[in-house]
Motif scaffolding. Structure first.
Motif, PDB file in Angstrom:
ATOM      1  N   UNK A  18       6.202  14.867 -11.494  1.00 38.09           N
ATOM      2  CA  UNK A  18       7.444  14.424 -12.134  1.00 38.09           C
ATOM      3  C   UNK A  18       8.612  15.351 -11.842  1.00 38.09           C
ATOM      4  N   UNK A  19       8.328  16.581 -11.410  1.00 35.38           N
ATOM      5  CA  UNK A  19       9.399  17.528 -11.120  1.00 35.38           C
ATOM      6  C   UNK A  19       9.753  17.576  -9.638  1.00 35.38           C
ATOM      7  N   UNK A  20       9.070  16.777  -8.824  1.00 34.86           N
ATOM      8  CA  UNK A  20       9.308  16.800  -7.381  1.00 34.86           C
ATOM      9  C   UNK A  20      10.188  15.652  -6.925  1.00 34.86           C
ATOM     10  N   UNK A  21      10.755  15.803  -5.736  1.00 34.40           N
ATOM     11  CA  UNK A  21      11.650  14.770  -5.191  1.00 34.40           C
ATOM     12  C   UNK A  21      11.080  14.070  -3.974  1.00 34.40           C
ATOM     13  N   UNK A  22      10.006  14.609  -3.375  1.00 36.21           N
ATOM     14  CA  UNK A  22       9.539  14.061  -2.099  1.00 36.21           C
ATOM     15  C   UNK A  22       9.085  12.619  -2.229  1.00 36.21           C
ATOM     16  N   UNK A  23       8.457  12.264  -3.366  1.00 40.39           N
ATOM     17  CA  UNK A  23       8.032  10.876  -3.544  1.00 40.39           C
ATOM     18  C   UNK A  23       9.214   9.929  -3.575  1.00 40.39           C
ATOM     19  N   UNK A  24      10.274  10.322  -4.293  1.00 39.20           N
ATOM     20  CA  UNK A  24      11.476   9.477  -4.359  1.00 39.20           C
ATOM     21  C   UNK A  24      12.158   9.348  -3.003  1.00 39.20           C
ATOM     22  N   UNK A  25      12.323  10.479  -2.304  1.00 35.76           N
ATOM     23  CA  UNK A  25      13.028  10.413  -1.019  1.00 35.76           C
ATOM     24  C   UNK A  25      12.226   9.643   0.010  1.00 35.76           C
ATOM     25  N   UNK A  26      10.893   9.804  -0.018  1.00 35.92           N
ATOM     26  CA  UNK A  26      10.059   9.057   0.924  1.00 35.92           C
ATOM     27  C   UNK A  26      10.145   7.559   0.650  1.00 35.92           C
ATOM     28  N   UNK A  27      10.096   7.197  -0.620  1.00 35.86           N
ATOM     29  CA  UNK A  27      10.171   5.769  -0.940  1.00 35.86           C
ATOM     30  C   UNK A  27      11.556   5.212  -0.629  1.00 35.86           C
ATOM     31  N   UNK A  28      12.606   6.016  -0.849  1.00 32.45           N
ATOM     32  CA  UNK A  28      13.960   5.553  -0.511  1.00 32.45           C
ATOM     33  C   UNK A  28      14.090   5.279   0.974  1.00 32.45           C
ATOM     34  N   UNK A  29      13.474   6.118   1.804  1.00 34.70           N
ATOM     35  CA  UNK A  29      13.510   5.894   3.244  1.00 34.70           C
ATOM     36  C   UNK A  29      12.831   4.587   3.600  1.00 34.70           C
ATOM     37  N   UNK A  73       0.837  -1.208   0.000  1.00 37.00           N
ATOM     38  CA  UNK A  73       0.000   0.000   0.000  1.00 37.00           C
ATOM     39  C   UNK A  73       0.869   1.253   0.000  1.00 37.00           C
ATOM     40  N   UNK A  74       1.942   1.232   0.779  1.00 34.73           N
ATOM     41  CA  UNK A  74       2.859   2.374   0.818  1.00 34.73           C
ATOM     42  C   UNK A  74       3.526   2.557  -0.540  1.00 34.73           C
ATOM     43  N   UNK A  75       3.995   1.463  -1.114  1.00 35.64           N
ATOM     44  CA  UNK A  75       4.648   1.534  -2.425  1.00 35.64           C
ATOM     45  C   UNK A  75       3.700   2.125  -3.474  1.00 35.64           C
ATOM     46  N   UNK A  76       2.435   1.744  -3.423  1.00 33.64           N
ATOM     47  CA  UNK A  76       1.453   2.218  -4.394  1.00 33.64           C
ATOM     48  C   UNK A  76       1.261   3.727  -4.283  1.00 33.64           C
ATOM     49  N   UNK A  77       1.172   4.229  -3.052  1.00 31.42           N
ATOM     50  CA  UNK A  77       1.000   5.673  -2.854  1.00 31.42           C
ATOM     51  C   UNK A  77       2.215   6.418  -3.377  1.00 31.42           C
ATOM     52  N   UNK A  78       3.414   5.937  -3.040  1.00 31.75           N
ATOM     53  CA  UNK A  78       4.629   6.619  -3.479  1.00 31.75           C
ATOM     54  C   UNK A  78       4.741   6.604  -5.006  1.00 31.75           C
ATOM     55  N   UNK A  79       4.406   5.482  -5.614  1.00 32.10           N
ATOM     56  CA  UNK A  79       4.494   5.391  -7.069  1.00 32.10           C
ATOM     57  C   UNK A  79       3.548   6.385  -7.738  1.00 32.10           C
ATOM     58  N   UNK A  80       2.337   6.493  -7.203  1.00 32.19           N
ATOM     59  CA  UNK A  80       1.365   7.428  -7.782  1.00 32.19           C
ATOM     60  C   UNK A  80       1.786   8.871  -7.525  1.00 32.19           C
ATOM     61  N   UNK A  81       2.333   9.157  -6.335  1.00 39.26           N
ATOM     62  CA  UNK A  81       2.795  10.513  -6.028  1.00 39.26           C
ATOM     63  C   UNK A  81       3.930  10.916  -6.959  1.00 39.26           C
ATOM     64  N   UNK A  82       4.819   9.971  -7.263  1.00 39.44           N
ATOM     65  CA  UNK A  82       5.926  10.243  -8.178  1.00 39.44           C
ATOM     66  C   UNK A  82       5.396  10.508  -9.590  1.00 39.44           C
ATOM     67  N   UNK A  83       4.416   9.721 -10.002  1.00 41.31           N
ATOM     68  CA  UNK A  83       3.848   9.902 -11.339  1.00 41.31           C
ATOM     69  C   UNK A  83       3.105  11.230 -11.458  1.00 41.31           C
ATOM     70  N   UNK A  84       2.472  11.666 -10.359  1.00 40.13           N
ATOM     71  CA  UNK A  84       1.709  12.911 -10.377  1.00 40.13           C
ATOM     72  C   UNK A  84       2.605  14.145 -10.350  1.00 40.13           C
TER      73      UNK A  84
END
Length: 936
Positions: free
Chosen positions: A683-694, A670-681
């Motif tokens: 594309x110029x932001x980094x918070x989705x990537x950094x959150x998923x990396x954590x 469920x967490x992975x799904x939210x992060x993936x959608x946030x990253x797709x929404x």
């Protein structure tokens, strides 16, 4: 936007505005004969304070139903900032009620007086709607001038007067004059009011420590206040409005409140306001056909006025008392509180529903009974209706009211019904609203672990003014901005989170807006008493009740309660392992009145799901001072007994998870799904990537974390991102890449302690201890607040990679400066342990550190190493058990316990600890190998 309209541009005035006429330009003539001007020379001769205010003089006369107001202000230009403010003069007035006259505009420059009017400077008249962006019209004109030639050191003086006669008040006069009070400093300050002796008005001082009495001067009486007044009493932050109003002098010719009521009655007459066959008449007919019940018809009438007529205020504060006609309001489709009230009254009367208007003061309603009876006491008007023996309070300027809200009560304190027979003040008793302003439901998934972030679906049903703002936002924002708006709104209740699939869905039928979003928020679980515990309430947790009545003069002051508004929070939480062993601590169910709030809560735990339903409603009004101690106690008790979830001691932890969800859990996915959608929404932001990396680092998927950090760096490189990737490379034994990232971080910020420590570590790991020490020595030589931290970092580095003697010498010097430092004692103990030297004194250092520390985990871990070196494995195990009971996420402690368990021939237990330590910290074998401790 703001609208500035010059007299020559009347063709573009907003609809309904009165054009500016040439005869309404300011007059330029001497002051009235009854005015006694202040001598600027005498004031400056007497000497003034450093304040820029030299003269503040207000003189007024009430006569023949008219108010003349004379104002004299002199300002010393003491700085460029004051020059910038004072150089533009703005004088508002209502031309339909009287004239604006300029008597003097001059500059005093030393002994020279410069007459600006004689030099030809004139005011320009504009229609200036400053608050149009807040949907407000004042109906006021403005005379404005940019003063030419003004300099720092000058004294700018402006003397002017206005006359005012408001036909809507039926020959009555009123005024509210401000009272300047200390600590304001002014050379000369005065307020003076005069009137014919035979026609004395009522007057009242609403100020502390100010006294005055009228003095007869021939046929006139004068009331003079010599100012500034004494400093007004300080007030706590939470008293009712009547305790914190500005000091003022009120003057009025109304006889009493009944006179005020009668005066307004003709303005709200509804006979003939809805013409047969008119569009409004058709609306009335439609309401009759749609609903036969009086209360249903009342609600439909209110909904019509709220939803079909937009709000555009013409403030009553400025004396705009005549409401717009209902037919015009319907044609224009906008109106203020007066226009909406007359429209609503007309419709209700046409529906045979008894109703009358009431005057109110929003914000200072509790002060009204203490004020002088006048129209100036009010700034709002709405409707009181009677249906089926019940009293309904209907406000056409509100929004989203539906049948379920029809009995809600506004928190305006006291109202004055408008009646041809006259009326007295009525206290409006409040009660909780029927619907909450926000009804928030959160479905949270914590089925994998009590350490991982919580994945959730949040649904908020919003009602009232916030719903109107959100509906407007949806119509004006692009999709990304809408998602951001939803996230910002929900974070006020949920906390800092990552959101995806956010939506805004207005429901005109219900008068609500539904916000929905998937999201991930940091874990709410905390370690307490060696167990993981989690707060579950939101509303009670966010409440605060700490009235300050520390001063004797405040002891009898009540506390104001927020006007009626409700919040509801529902939580459905899936727990790990089907909820096995989880329990509720505290009081699950509650129904109480606490600190001016009604609190209702139920909580239960069944089938691996925790469920909470909590609602809090503010009641309005106030809490008497005598009840404050009991309310404080009740509030503290309610907070202390708020329910919390308690996990079993053996609950699954983050480090027990290897990349994917354990059986029966869905949290990680469920967490992975939210992060993936946030990253797709975004594309110029980094918070989705950094959150998923954590997340990925936390569940031992370091390769995945490395990929996300690399993508984030490609978008927006930063010190923190480079250091995070350096840590991940280090964990994967890629020291070259780790060193490269540390250097990249320092290139962005050469003073970054994190980057300097990372570079030094990489140098030492690869055999360049002198280079690492040189980095620290360079920063130590600079000095400053970071000097000691770099000295300790140097000692730690030498301890790990240098000689024991050198490291101990550094620690001895540090401890000599801070002999009782538990962290330094522990560091020296650890150094002796990893170098296996001076074990007897090491034991003393560790024990002393334990005695001095509030958190003993680090020192116990160090002492366990000493016990191990001494061959006392049972003592080492006891200390390590204590460490891991309170801090189970310590990979080095798990590793050392695995080593100790092997010495005790408990191979299976040792294997579990070693496996766990390596999953948590892949470099742990390399670290302990430096100390000569190996598992093979």
């Amino acid at each position: 936007m703001r609208l500035y309209l010059r007299a020559a541009s009347i063709s573009v005035l907003v609809a309904g505005a009165t054009p500016v006429r040439a005869g309404e330009l300011p007059l330029y003539q001497p002051a009235p004969a009854w005015v006694v001007p202040v001598s600027l020379a005498e004031v400056t001769k007497a000497g003034t304070t450093a304040s820029p205010i030299v003269i503040f003089d207000i003189q007024q006369r009430i006569e023949n139903g008219r108010l003349w107001s004379y104002s004299d202000g002199a300002t010393r230009i003491t700085s460029p900032e004051i020059l910038a403010q004072a150089a533009t003069l703005v004088l508002p007035w209502a031309p339909d009620k009287g004239d604006l006259t300029i008597h003097e505009l001059s500059i005093q420059r030393g002994a020279e007086r410069i007459d600006l009017l004689a030099k030809g400077q004139k005011f320009t008249v504009i229609r200036r709607e400053e608050s149009l962006e807040q949907r407000m019209l004042t109906g006021v004109l403005t005379a404005t001038m940019a003063v030419e030639g003004l300099q720092v050191g000058d004294i700018l003086r402006l003397r002017s007067s206005t006359s005012s006669k408001d036909d809507a008040l039926g020959g009555r006069v009123q005024d509210v004059a401000p009272i300047v009070a200390a600590p304001a400093q002014v050379g000369f300050a005065r307020v003076k009011v005069s009137w014919p002796v035979a026609a004395a008005p009522h007057w009242k001082l609403l100020a502390t420590g100010v006294t005055a009495a009228p003095v007869r001067r021939g046929q006139y009486a004068e009331l003079t206040l010599a100012l500034p007044a004494a400093k007004q009493p300080e007030m706590p932050e939470d008293p009712p409005g009547r305790y914190r109003h500005e000091p003022m002098l009120e003057v009025a010719t109304f006889a009493d409140w009944a006179d005020v009521s009668r005066t307004f009655a003709p303005l709200y007459a509804t006979d003939g306001t809805i013409a047969p066959g008119s569009p409004l008449a058709r609306e009335v007919a439609a309401i009759k056909a749609a609903d036969a019940s009086p209360i249903g018809r009342a609600q439909r009438a209110l909904e019509l006025v709220q939803d079909k007529i937009r709000y555009l205020a013409v403030g009553m504060d400025g004396g705009n008392y005549v409401p717009q006609k209902p037919a015009k309001t319907w044609d224009l489709r906008y109106g203020d509180c007066k226009a909406k009230t007359v429209l609503l009254l007309s419709i209700l009367h046409a529906l045979d529903i008894e109703a009358d208007p009431v005057l109110a003061n929003v914000g200072m309603g509790d002060l009204v009974p203490e004020r002088l009876p006048s129209a100036a006491a009010f700034n709002h008007v709405f409707v009181r209706a009677r249906v089926g023996g019940e009293t309904l309070w209907l406000d056409g300027t509100a929004s989203g009211s539906r049948l379920s809200d029809i009995h809600d009560t506004p928190g305006v304190g006291h109202v004055l019904p408008i009646s041809a027979a006259g009326a007295t003040l009525v206290t409006l008793e409040t009660h909780p609203n029927a619907r909450p302003i926000v009804d928030l439901t959160v479905d949270a998934d914590e089925s994998a672990s009590v350490d991982l972030p919580s994945a959730f679906v949040a649904t908020a049903v919003v009602q009232g003014p916030p719903a109107s703002m959100l509906t407007l936002a949806k119509s004006q924002m692009a999709e990304k901005e809408q998602r951001d708006a939803v996230g910002q709104f929900l974070m006020g209740f949920i906390g800092e989170a990552q959101f995806s699939d956010a939506s805004i869905l207005p429901d005109p039928v219900a008068g609500t807006v539904t916000l929905k979003a998937h999201g991930v928020v940091g874990t709410a679980w905390r370690t307490e008493d060696r167990l993981r515990k989690r707060g579950v309430t939101r509303l009670v947790d966010q409440m605060n009740f700490a009235p300050d009545r520390s001063k004797t003069s405040w002891a009898a002051i009540p506390v104001a309660v927020t006007q009626p508004a409700g919040m509801r929070y529902r939580l459905r939480l899936r727990l790990p392992d089907g909820g096995r062993g989880f329990a509720i601590e505290g009081v699950p169910d509650l129904k109480a009145r606490v600190a001016g709030y009604d609190v209702a809560r139920t909580a239960s735990l069944a089938g691996g799901v925790f469920t909470l339903d909590e609602r809090i409603d503010s009641l309005g009004g106030e809490i008497p001072a005598a009840r404050l101690p009991a309310e404080r106690d009740a509030f503290a008790t309610a907070k202390a007994r708020a329910p919390r979830l308690v996990a079993p001691a053996d609950t699954r932890r983050r480090w027990d998870i290897d990349r994917v969800d354990p059986a029966g859990a869905t949290q990680v996915q469920a967490i992975r799904t939210v992060f993936a959608k946030a990253i797709a929404d975004d594309t110029d932001g980094t918070s989705g990537y950094t959150s998923r990396a954590s997340l990925l680092n936390g569940i031992a998927d370091r390769r995945g974390a490395l990929a996300d950090l690399t993508r984030a760096i490609a978008i927006a490189p930063s010190v923190d991102l480079y250091l995070a990737r350096a840590d991940t490379f280090y964990a994967l034994d890629d020291l070259t890449a780790a060193a490269s990232d540390a250097e990249a971080a320092r290139a962005l910020d050469p003073s970054s302690p994190g980057a300097i420590n990372a570079i030094a570590t990489m140098k030492a790991e690869r055999g360049d201890l002198p280079g690492a020490v040189a980095l620290f020595d360079e920063r130590i030589a600079i000095g400053g607040t970071t000097r000691d931290s770099y000295r300790q970092a140097k000692a730690s580095m030498v301890s790990e990679f240098g000689t024991a003697a050198d490291a101990l010498a550094l620690y001895d010097a540090l401890i000599a400066e801070k002999p009782g430092s538990p962290s330094l004692l522990n560091a020296r103990c650890w150094t002796k342990g990893i170098r296996s030297v001076m074990l007897d004194t090491a034991l003393k250092d560790c024990t002393r550190s334990i005695e001095l520390s509030s958190d003993t985990s680090a020192a116990l871990d160090s002492r366990a190493l000493i016990w191990y070196r001494m061959g006392r494995y049972d003592d080492a195990l006891a200390d390590l058990d204590a460490v891991l009971a309170s801090a189970p996420g310590q990979a080095p402690s798990h590793f050392l316990r695995g080593v100790v368990l092997r010495q005790l021939h408990r191979e299976a237990d040792a294997a579990r600890d070693l496996t766990l330590a390596r999953r948590m910290m892949p470099s742990v074998d390399r670290q302990y190998a430096r100390y000569g401790i190996k598992t093979s």
